[in-house]
Structures are given as C-alpha cells and as structure tokens.
Design a protein around this motif. Structure first.
Motif, PDB file in Angstrom:
ATOM      1  N   GLY A   1     -42.272  54.703  29.455  1.00  0.00           N
ATOM      2  CA  GLY A   1     -42.424  54.105  28.128  1.00  0.00           C
ATOM      3  C   GLY A   1     -42.675  55.147  27.069  1.00  0.00           C
ATOM      4  O   GLY A   1     -42.502  56.356  27.281  1.00  0.00           O
ATOM      5  N   GLN A   2     -43.099  54.667  25.894  1.00  0.00           N
ATOM      6  CA  GLN A   2     -43.396  55.533  24.751  1.00  0.00           C
ATOM      7  C   GLN A   2     -44.886  55.863  24.728  1.00  0.00           C
ATOM      8  O   GLN A   2     -45.722  54.943  24.765  1.00  0.00           O
ATOM      9  N   TYR A   3     -45.205  57.130  24.647  1.00  0.00           N
ATOM     10  CA  TYR A   3     -46.600  57.577  24.581  1.00  0.00           C
ATOM     11  C   TYR A   3     -46.753  58.417  23.317  1.00  0.00           C
ATOM     12  O   TYR A   3     -46.196  59.504  23.218  1.00  0.00           O
ATOM     13  N   GLU A   4     -47.511  57.891  22.353  1.00  0.00           N
ATOM     14  CA  GLU A   4     -47.701  58.601  21.082  1.00  0.00           C
ATOM     15  C   GLU A   4     -48.945  59.464  21.190  1.00  0.00           C
ATOM     16  O   GLU A   4     -50.051  58.960  21.431  1.00  0.00           O
TER      17      GLU A   4
ATOM     18  N   THR B   1     -52.749  59.133  20.346  1.00  0.00           N
ATOM     19  CA  THR B   1     -52.991  58.915  18.917  1.00  0.00           C
ATOM     20  C   THR B   1     -52.015  57.881  18.364  1.00  0.00           C
ATOM     21  O   THR B   1     -51.053  58.232  17.682  1.00  0.00           O
ATOM     22  N   PRO B   2     -52.220  56.606  18.684  1.00  0.00           N
ATOM     23  CA  PRO B   2     -51.281  55.585  18.185  1.00  0.00           C
ATOM     24  C   PRO B   2     -51.328  55.458  16.666  1.00  0.00           C
ATOM     25  O   PRO B   2     -52.355  55.110  16.088  1.00  0.00           O
ATOM     26  N   VAL B   3     -50.235  55.771  16.023  1.00  0.00           N
ATOM     27  CA  VAL B   3     -50.082  55.594  14.577  1.00  0.00           C
ATOM     28  C   VAL B   3     -48.845  54.733  14.339  1.00  0.00           C
ATOM     29  O   VAL B   3     -48.959  53.582  13.918  1.00  0.00           O
ATOM     30  N   LEU B   4     -47.682  55.264  14.654  1.00  0.00           N
ATOM     31  CA  LEU B   4     -46.451  54.485  14.514  1.00  0.00           C
ATOM     32  C   LEU B   4     -46.406  53.325  15.501  1.00  0.00           C
ATOM     33  O   LEU B   4     -45.821  52.274  15.212  1.00  0.00           O
ATOM     34  N   THR B   5     -47.028  53.500  16.665  1.00  0.00           N
ATOM     35  CA  THR B   5     -46.976  52.472  17.712  1.00  0.00           C
ATOM     36  C   THR B   5     -48.185  51.554  17.723  1.00  0.00           C
ATOM     37  O   THR B   5     -48.286  50.686  18.585  1.00  0.00           O
ATOM     38  N   LYS B   6     -49.087  51.727  16.773  1.00  0.00           N
ATOM     39  CA  LYS B   6     -50.386  51.040  16.837  1.00  0.00           C
ATOM     40  C   LYS B   6     -50.254  49.527  16.866  1.00  0.00           C
ATOM     41  O   LYS B   6     -51.047  48.827  17.516  1.00  0.00           O
ATOM     42  N   HIS B   7     -49.257  48.984  16.180  1.00  0.00           N
ATOM     43  CA  HIS B   7     -49.138  47.533  16.070  1.00  0.00           C
ATOM     44  C   HIS B   7     -47.852  47.001  16.691  1.00  0.00           C
ATOM     45  O   HIS B   7     -47.394  45.908  16.352  1.00  0.00           O
ATOM     46  N   TRP B   8     -47.285  47.774  17.605  1.00  0.00           N
ATOM     47  CA  TRP B   8     -46.045  47.328  18.239  1.00  0.00           C
ATOM     48  C   TRP B   8     -46.231  46.034  19.029  1.00  0.00           C
ATOM     49  O   TRP B   8     -45.293  45.262  19.195  1.00  0.00           O
ATOM     50  N   ASP B   9     -47.455  45.804  19.545  1.00  0.00           N
ATOM     51  CA  ASP B   9     -47.678  44.623  20.375  1.00  0.00           C
ATOM     52  C   ASP B   9     -48.132  43.411  19.573  1.00  0.00           C
ATOM     53  O   ASP B   9     -48.441  42.363  20.146  1.00  0.00           O
ATOM     54  N   ASP B  10     -48.188  43.525  18.254  1.00  0.00           N
ATOM     55  CA  ASP B  10     -48.540  42.368  17.426  1.00  0.00           C
ATOM     56  C   ASP B  10     -47.440  41.307  17.515  1.00  0.00           C
ATOM     57  O   ASP B  10     -46.253  41.644  17.576  1.00  0.00           O
ATOM     58  N   PRO B  11     -47.832  40.038  17.471  1.00  0.00           N
ATOM     59  CA  PRO B  11     -46.806  38.993  17.410  1.00  0.00           C
ATOM     60  C   PRO B  11     -45.965  39.164  16.135  1.00  0.00           C
ATOM     61  O   PRO B  11     -46.508  39.345  15.051  1.00  0.00           O
TER      62      PRO B  11
END
Length: 441
Positions: A257-260, A5-15
C-alpha cells in the motif's frame, strides 16, 4: 523507528473523501485563500524556501522550476500566455501513488493547481490523465465541476481578480507520454514523442509558450506548505530532501500500500509498518523508485530513502515505487518482463532505444530459457551501454538500469540459467540450483 507522517493521506479513509464538502471540513481551500492574498512571486519563494522537490522522478526543486517561467513582455513587446500542466500519466511498473491520491482527494490536487497556476501567472491549466483509468477521470471531472461551482475556478476566483480555466485531458495510454515533452506533444494533438531540448518547456512548452510541467504529488504538496509554512515542512525529511512523500510498497510484503513518511526513512523501517516480507522468506532484491531505477538488494535495506541517500548507493529515488521481491523470484525473469515492457512502449524515435530494447529482449529470453552462452551477458552489458545516456529521453536509461544492476548483483544467477539449461526456479531445474549453493543467489 521513524514515524509515519500522514498529510496527503490523512483523510483518505473518510466517507466520501473525494467530495468538496469533505475536503473543506479538513481545511480544504484555506491555503488557496492565503495564497491569493500573497504576490505570485511570494508564493514561488515560499515553495523555494520549503525545499519541495519534484515527486515525479528526478527530484528537481519545484519552486526553481516555477521561477524559470519568463515574466513580462518579450522582445517584440507581447506577453505570451503561460500554462501549467499536471503530469498524471502514471504508468511505470510498480508506480501507484498518484492514482489513489486523485481517487481519494482530487480537491487536494485542484487546490494545488490553482495556487501553482497563480504563482506562475497562468490563465489555463491542464491535468493529463491516463485514458485507461476511467474512474479517476470521472472523479476528477466531477471535482473540477464542484470547484467551478464553488468559485475556486473560473473568473475572479474568491474575489481576487484572478481567472483560471482547468481542463482534464485523457491520454491514449502511451507510457512515453509520462516524459514531459512527449506529454506536451500529445496534449497538442500529435503523436507523443520526446522533443529535442533546448528549448525547454519553461521557455517553449505547450503551444510554444512558457509551460510548467509538474507531477500530481508535487502539486498536491503545495497547499500544506502554504497553509502550515516552510518551517513545518522542513521539520520533516532531511536537509537537502525535506518534507514528506508517498512510498508505494508492492510485491512480496504482508501489507502492500501507500505509506506516507518523511524523506530519509529506510525500507527496513517501512517493512516493519508493512508487516515484513512473506513468512519464511527474505528480501532478495527491490526497486527504490520503480522499474526504471537500478535494483537494490537486502544489503541496502538501511539506505536512507531520500534523493542523496539513494543516489549515493547507486540508484535513484524516482517515484518511490518500492517493489519487493523475495527469494522465490527469478531475477532474470523479472528483468525480462520489465525489458519487454520498455521494448513495447518505446516510441521508436531514436535508434538506441528502438533497436536496443528489441535486442535486449531477444538476449534475455535466450538466457532465461537456458539457450545462451556467457558471451550473451557481455552483449547485454554492451547493448545497455549503447542505450544508457544515448537515447533521446530517459526511457532508454530506464530500460538499461535493471539489466546493468541485476548483472552487477546477480551475475551468478544468470550463469546458472546457462549451466542448468533453463530457469533454476522451475521445478525441473531446482536440483541444479540447490547444488549451486546459497552463494549463487
């Protein structure tokens, strides 16, 4: 299998995900606008209704902690200032969720800080960061400057009439400052050591004023709750442990790694996402919440990773730092390394922890090198019992936990060290270990 359930991590890979422009493209600061239209008590009640529990270790209900702050004038008619302090002193072995969060999306934390400070009626907030993590420090300071410039911090935030100053403070690297009252002492300029409680920080915290101390992930989880509602949050996780959280997988896994995921997922499911343990090996032991929590073994792979499930199985969820060790690892050596850390980081304030951790290290070294006797195992248990629940803060409990649990599950391995005159995982002793049979593992 339970879905992530990516919420906090949803956009970690955005430039450039750490910039304010990137954060605002993904609904950033919308929750703040919504919160500022609510009454402070409404914000507290919303977090209460959502069931958010502290993500820093103990799992205490966040909204309830906020509600403990006394409001209105005191007995002498004066109104004391309130403070919000974010505990970003992440330093326990295996715990690695808050630093990536602050690196990738510092504005998620800042937005949560403003909402939380508004709810408890605080005019000043602090983020206490480990001084060693200079890149995080710089990124947070830059993000705070952007927030001031955009009107999310400072005077009259978004025209609401609410003022808030946010200060990023660098600690000096003491593990004990992760304990909330030691953190407050450090923030006040004193040596970081735990305080005697009561009074609790909610009554007499920073500068002897009402203070809330929350973990980074706890505060960063507030904006999604305000924006999406309590029903949305409670649709994930379990009844008593609702919502999503960050699980940090490290050690002998293919993809650490991090798994949300929702609270209540199992390690077996998380290992499927992480590619399993190293090829040709199997899980031997693991920590559910960092090195200060009692160990689990392969037989606990299906324990629900929520507060009740882990506690029911005999450990603590803690920081959800899942350190995975396969069958090539010597449990005695691993426990010795952790105990050396706790002995080094003991603040020395109380005798059980100061003296007990020192002697635990001496005994463990003797056992690990094969120079001890079976009576040393009883001494380890005796000293651990003298520390557990009797030290000034939880550091002592954390030091005792891996020893007590490893002796519970791997006593045969301790005995094998003594019988073979050294660590059976060293090549010189591998034959003796093989002869001991699989049952000793």
């Amino acid at each position: 299998m339970t879905a992530l359930t990516p919420v906090l991590t949803k956009h970690w890979d955005d430039p450039r995900s750490w910039t304010i422009d990137s954060y605002r493209r993904h609904d950033g600061y919308r929750a703040l606008r919504k919160a500022l239209r609510m009454e402070p008590d409404q914000v507290i009640q919303t977090v209460k209704d959502a069931g958010l529990r502290g993500r820093g270790g103990a799992g205490f209900p966040t909204g309830m902690k906020w509600s403990f702050i006394p409001q209105g004038p005191g007995p002498d008619g004066t109104v004391e200032p309130h403070y919000l302090v974010v505990n970003a002193d992440e330093s326990e072995p295996g715990t690695c969720k808050d630093i990536p969060l602050m690196l990738a999306t510092p504005h998620a934390l800042i937005e949560g800080v403003v909402i939380a400070a508004y709810a408890i009626r605080a005019a000043t907030a602090f983020i206490y960061v480990r001084g060693e993590v200079v890149p995080v420090l710089r990124r947070l300071q830059a993000a705070v400057a952007q927030a001031y410039e955009a009107g999310y911090l400072g005077r009259d935030i978004l025209g609401s009439g609410y003022d808030l100053n946010l200060i990023v403070h660098a600690g000096a690297g003491a593990y004990i400052c992760g304990e909330e009252t030691a953190l407050l002492d450090s923030l006040e300029g004193r040596r970081g050591q735990p305080r005697l409680r009561p009074p609790f920080p909610a009554v007499a915290g920073l500068y002897a004023c009402p203070t809330v101390v929350n973990n980074v992930e706890s505060i960063a989880s507030v904006p999604p709750i305000i924006l999406n509602g309590t029903s949305w949050f409670r649709s994930m996780g379990s009844e008593k442990s609702p919502g999503f959280t960050l699980y940090s997988l490290s050690g002998h896994v293919a993809r650490p790694g991090q798994y949300e995921a929702p609270l209540g997922i199992t390690l077996r499911e998380l290992l499927d996402y992480a590619g399993g343990v190293r090829v040709g090996h199997r899980v031997k032991f693991w920590t559910p919440g960092g090195s200060s929590t009692p160990l689990f073994t392969e037989e606990h792979l299906d324990v629900p990773l929520d507060y009740e499930g882990v506690m029911g199985a005999g450990s603590m969820l803690g920081t959800k730092a899942l350190q995975i060790f396969d069958d090539t690892t010597c449990v005695v050596r691993a426990v010795l390394r952790w105990t050396e850390f706790y002995a080094h980081e003991s603040c020395g304030k109380c005798t059980p922890c100061r003296e007990g951790t020192y002697w635990l290290v001496q005994l463990l070294k003797r056992v690990e090198e094969g120079r001890g006797t079976e009576s040393d195992l009883d001494k380890l248990l005796d000293i651990s019992d003298s520390i557990n629940g009797k030290s000034f803060c939880a550091l002592g409990d954390g030091a005792a936990s891996p020893i007590l649990s490893s002796l519970k599950y791997f006593r045969d391995e301790y005995i094998e060290h003594l019988r073979s005159g050294g660590c059976p995982f060293d090549p010189a002793h591998s034959t003796a270990w093989a002869e001991a049979g699989e049952g000793a593992r």
